[in-house]
Design an enzyme around this catalytic site. Structure first.
Site, mmCIF file in Angstrom:
data_model
loop_
_atom_site.group_PDB
_atom_site.id
_atom_site.type_symbol
_atom_site.label_atom_id
_atom_site.label_comp_id
_atom_site.label_asym_id
_atom_site.label_seq_id
_atom_site.Cartn_x
_atom_site.Cartn_y
_atom_site.Cartn_z
ATOM 1 N N THR A 16 0.813 -1.214 0.000
ATOM 2 C CA THR A 16 0.000 0.000 0.000
ATOM 3 C C THR A 16 0.843 1.260 0.000
ATOM 4 O O THR A 16 0.513 2.256 -0.655
ATOM 5 C CB THR A 16 -0.947 0.009 1.214
ATOM 6 O OG1 THR A 16 -1.872 -1.077 1.091
ATOM 7 C CG2 THR A 16 -1.717 1.310 1.308
ATOM 8 N N THR A 89 1.206 -4.070 4.394
ATOM 9 C CA THR A 89 0.952 -4.346 5.812
ATOM 10 C C THR A 89 0.323 -5.710 6.061
ATOM 11 O O THR A 89 0.351 -6.208 7.182
ATOM 12 C CB THR A 89 0.041 -3.268 6.419
ATOM 13 O OG1 THR A 89 -1.218 -3.273 5.724
ATOM 14 C CG2 THR A 89 0.672 -1.895 6.325
ATOM 15 N N ASP A 90 -0.241 -6.340 5.019
ATOM 16 C CA ASP A 90 -0.912 -7.627 5.226
ATOM 17 C C ASP A 90 -0.003 -8.658 5.866
ATOM 18 O O ASP A 90 -0.459 -9.508 6.643
ATOM 19 C CB ASP A 90 -1.427 -8.183 3.891
ATOM 20 C CG ASP A 90 -2.674 -7.477 3.400
ATOM 21 O OD1 ASP A 90 -3.293 -6.736 4.187
ATOM 22 O OD2 ASP A 90 -3.039 -7.675 2.223
#
Length: 326
Positions: A16, A89-90
């Site tokens: 992201t 960030t996952d």
């Protein structure tokens, strides 16, 4: 300033933080490491020299263990004072812990990202990158292992978890951050005890399939049995302090004879107990059946450790030792 002359490598993996909205289909990774660094206000005032490296351009969900092992090898070739890794960030909580396990030496390795892409109002990427670079350049961070910097908090890789799907303060840890950044200064308030597992990333070449099985209300073990048939190792995310339904016991006993089965708690924090409860399906019963205690590791971190151990060909004794020392 104290950071003058320090040299930090910023390595971009995508995610992201590197995304912009190009079409109605949504955000995709388009920004390079140089784009990310250029967008950081006030970076030049720190006196820190920054080298940029584009390593991958993937969403966090598409990163693999092989990607991260290759990254760890690459990091060890860099002649810098610290490293910042930007990614989606996952999977930050997994990749940070993996890097913590396989990297050696005292080089600060900082992982960060963003919850809001660069096209959104209030994009948090620039602030997170600036804080991460300050942390990577700081002498105070030596000896803390790999850390995650988010929202100006510093989290140990072993404890950090993504606890919200969209909030800019999505990352937390129990028992809490080990430090923070305030008024341009890095402050370390606690130092985690670092495990010495000696996982050689160059030996991590054996194929291994591991998974997390989350126990649920009324679980009878049917799906667990199916999962176990395809796995080389399983992490059980159990109730409470390490409990499962009685109906799962035969399947778990059989699996533990054929592969490492690691017992963790699905609660997200706190330890698996050893001898507090004695009913069938309790933690003491499961450990007697050959399951391996994950201690205070959450299921995600336990799977990372189990995966690396199996990829290096670890036998049962080594796996037991590893989980007893983290």
């Amino acid at each position: 300033m104290a950071d003058d002359g320090r040299r930090v490598a910023v390595i971009s993996l995508g995610g992201t933080i590197a995304m912009t909205t190009q079409t109605d289909a949504g955000a995709t990774p388009t920004m390079s490491a140089n784009d990310l660094v250029t967008a950081v206000p006030g970076l030049a005032d720190t006196g820190i020299r920054v080298d940029v490296h584009d390593f991958r351009q993937l969403p966090g969900a598409s990163l693999t263990v092989s990607d991260l092992l290759e990254l760890a090898t690459y990091v060890e070739t860099l002649d810098v004072d610290g490293v910042v890794i930007t990614q989606g960030t996952d999977t930050i909580e997994e990749s940070a812990y993996l890097l913590d396990l396989v990297t050696s030496g005292d080089l600060p390795i900082v992982v960060t990202g963003a919850m809001r892409n660069a096209s959104m109002a209030g994009a948090d990427g620039p602030a997170n990158v600036l804080a991460a670079i300050r942390v990577a350049a700081s002498d105070d961070v030596h000896g803390t292992g790999c850390v995650v910097v988010f929202a100006e908090e510093i989290h140990a890789a072993r404890w950090v978890r993504k606890t919200h799907a969209t909030s800019p303060t999505a990352f937390n840890s129990y028992p809490g951050p080990i430090g923070y950044v305030a008024e341009d200064r890095v402050r370390i308030t606690a130092r985690p005890t670092l495990a010495s597992l000696a996982i050689n990333l160059r030996e991590a070449s054996s194929p291994a399939h591991t998974t997390i099985y989350t126990v649920g209300l009324g679980d009878d073990g049917t799906l667990l049995n199916a999962v176990g048939a395809q796995a080389h190792g399983v992490v059980i995310a159990a109730f409470g302090a390490g409990h499962v339904p009685k109906a799962c016991l035969d399947v778990l006993s059989d699996l533990a004879k054929r592969m490492p089965v690691v017992l963790t708690t699905r609660t997200g924090s706190g330890p698996v107990l050893q001898r507090t409860y004695g009913f069938p399906g309790s933690e003491s019963d499961l450990l007697e059946r050959g399951l391996i205690s994950g201690g205070t590791l959450d299921p995600v971190k336990a799977r990372v450790l189990l995966q690396l151990l199996l990829m290096t060909g670890a036998d049962t004794d080594r796996i037991l030792h590893a989980f007893s020392t983290v």
